[in-house]
Design an enzyme around this catalytic site. Structure first.
Site, PDB file in Angstrom:
ATOM      1  N   PRO A   1       2.954  38.098  -8.469  1.00  4.88           N
ATOM      2  CA  PRO A   1       3.444  39.535  -7.712  1.00  4.88           C
ATOM      3  C   PRO A   1       4.441  39.832  -6.964  1.00  4.88           C
ATOM      4  O   PRO A   1       4.783  39.845  -6.208  1.00  4.88           O
ATOM      5  CB  PRO A   1       2.309  38.086  -5.974  1.00  4.88           C
ATOM      6  CG  PRO A   1       3.220  36.790  -6.118  1.00  4.88           C
ATOM      7  CD  PRO A   1       2.631  36.355  -7.478  1.00  4.88           C
ATOM      8  N   CYS A   2       4.992  39.301  -8.183  1.00  6.18           N
ATOM      9  CA  CYS A   2       6.898  39.632  -7.599  1.00  6.18           C
ATOM     10  C   CYS A   2       7.018  41.196  -8.069  1.00  6.18           C
ATOM     11  O   CYS A   2       7.763  41.577  -7.519  1.00  6.18           O
ATOM     12  CB  CYS A   2       7.212  38.682  -8.886  1.00  6.18           C
ATOM     13  SG  CYS A   2       7.274  39.120 -10.640  1.00  6.18           S
ATOM     14  N   ASN A   3       6.270  41.713  -8.921  1.00  3.40           N
ATOM     15  CA  ASN A   3       6.260  43.116  -8.937  1.00  3.40           C
ATOM     16  C   ASN A   3       5.487  43.678  -7.863  1.00  3.40           C
ATOM     17  O   ASN A   3       5.473  44.672  -7.916  1.00  3.40           O
ATOM     18  CB  ASN A   3       6.784  43.485 -10.187  1.00  3.40           C
ATOM     19  CG  ASN A   3       7.951  43.085 -10.771  1.00  3.40           C
ATOM     20  OD1 ASN A   3       8.680  42.896 -10.390  1.00  3.40           O
ATOM     21  ND2 ASN A   3       7.404  43.150 -12.216  1.00  3.40           N
TER      22      ASN A   3
END
Length: 234
Positions: A181-183
Site C-alpha cells: 500500500p505504499c503508493n
C-alpha cells in the site's frame, strides 16, 4: 424480497486520502448491501461470494471468485506452488486419471481487503488455489491467471499502485500475497483531484485501481445500483 438499499452517506472522508476504521467498515457494509440487493443476477459477474467480518484486527471484506482453465493450462503450472513439501505426485492414482478426462479445471481466488493500521488505506490480500491441489499457488500462476499484460511490469516493480509482495496475513498469520500500500494514498489523491470523496466512493475507486490489476473487477451493475441509491437518497 431484498431490503431497501440504504442511501449513501453524504459526508466526505475526514482525512482523505486516508480512511478511518469506521469509514472503511461503513463503505464495506454499503458495498455488500448493494451486491446483496442484486442477488443472483448474472450482472454480478463471477464473484461467488462477498461478506464482511470483524476480527481482532478490524473489519475484513472477503470476496471469492472462480476461474475456469483448461487442463493444458493446469499442466503449465508445474511446480508453481508456495509449499512444495505439501505436494505429492499420484501418477498411478486412477482418480487423477478421471479428473484428467475433464477438459476444464477450476481455480479459486480468495480476496481479503483489510485497512492498514500503518498506511490507513485498504490493502488487498489474496490467495490463488487449484481445486484439486493443496496449498496456494505461487506468483507465476498469479501473473498468468490474474494479472493482465498491461499491468505485469507495474506489479513486478513498485509501480503506481505498489508491487505484489509476499508476507503473512495480519489476522490469520498464514502466508499470503498482497499489493503493497505504499503508493495507494498518492494514487487516490491523484484520481480525486480537488473533488470531495465519501467513503463509499473511495472504496469503489480503490477497487478500480487495485482490484482490477489482480482480476477483481467490480461488477458494472454496482454502478447502476449506486446511481439509483443516490437518486433515492436525494
Amino acid at each position: 424480497m431484498a431490503s431497501p438499499l440504504t442511501p449513501p452517506r453524504a459526508h466526505s472522508c475526514s482525512a482523505f486520502p486516508f480512511l478511518t476504521e469506521q469509514e472503511f467498515e461503513s463503505a464495506c457494509c454499503f458495498l455488500v448491501d448493494r451486491l446483496h440487493l442484486l442477488g443472483d443476477s448474472p450482472a454480478v459477474g463471477c464473484w461467488s461470494s462477498i461478506q464482511l467480518t470483524r476480527k481482532a484486527t478490524g473489519p475484513i471484506l472477503k470476496i471469492s471468485q472462480n476461474i475456469d482453465i483448461n487442463h493444458h493450462d493446469e499442466d503449465l503450472m508445474g511446480s508453481d506452488r508456495l509449499d512444495e513439501s505439501q505436494l505429492e505426485l499420484h501418477e498411478d492414482d486412477p482418480e487423477a486419471l478421471v479428473r484428467r478426462s475433464d477438459p476444464r479445471a477450476r481455480l479459486q481466488v480468495n480476496y481479503e481487503i483489510i485497512l492498514s493500521s500503518t498506511y490507513q488505506v485498504p490493502v488487498l490480500y489474496f490467495t490463488l488455489r487449484h481445486d484439486s491441489h493443496p496449498g496456494p499457488l505461487g506468483l507465476d500462476a498469479v501473473y498468468r491467471y490474474l494479472v493482465s499484460d498491461q499491468h505485469t511490469n507495474e506489479l513486478q516493480s513498485v509501480g503506481v499502485m505498489g508491487s505484489i509482495s509476499f508476507g503473512y496475513h495480519p489476522e490469520s498469520g498464514t502466508p499470503a500475497s498482497f499489493v503493497h500500500p505504499c503508493n495507494t494514498a498518492d494514487a487516490m489523491r491523484c484520481i480525486a483531484g480537488q473533488q470531495a470523496v465519501d467513503p463509499d466512493t473511495y472504496l469503489i475507486i480503490w477497487l478500480g485501481l487495485v482490484g482490477s490489476r489482480l482480476g477483481l473487477h467490480l461488477p458494472s451493475a454496482v454502478f447502476v445500483a449506486n446511481d439509483q441509491a443516490r437518486t433515492q437518497g436525494k
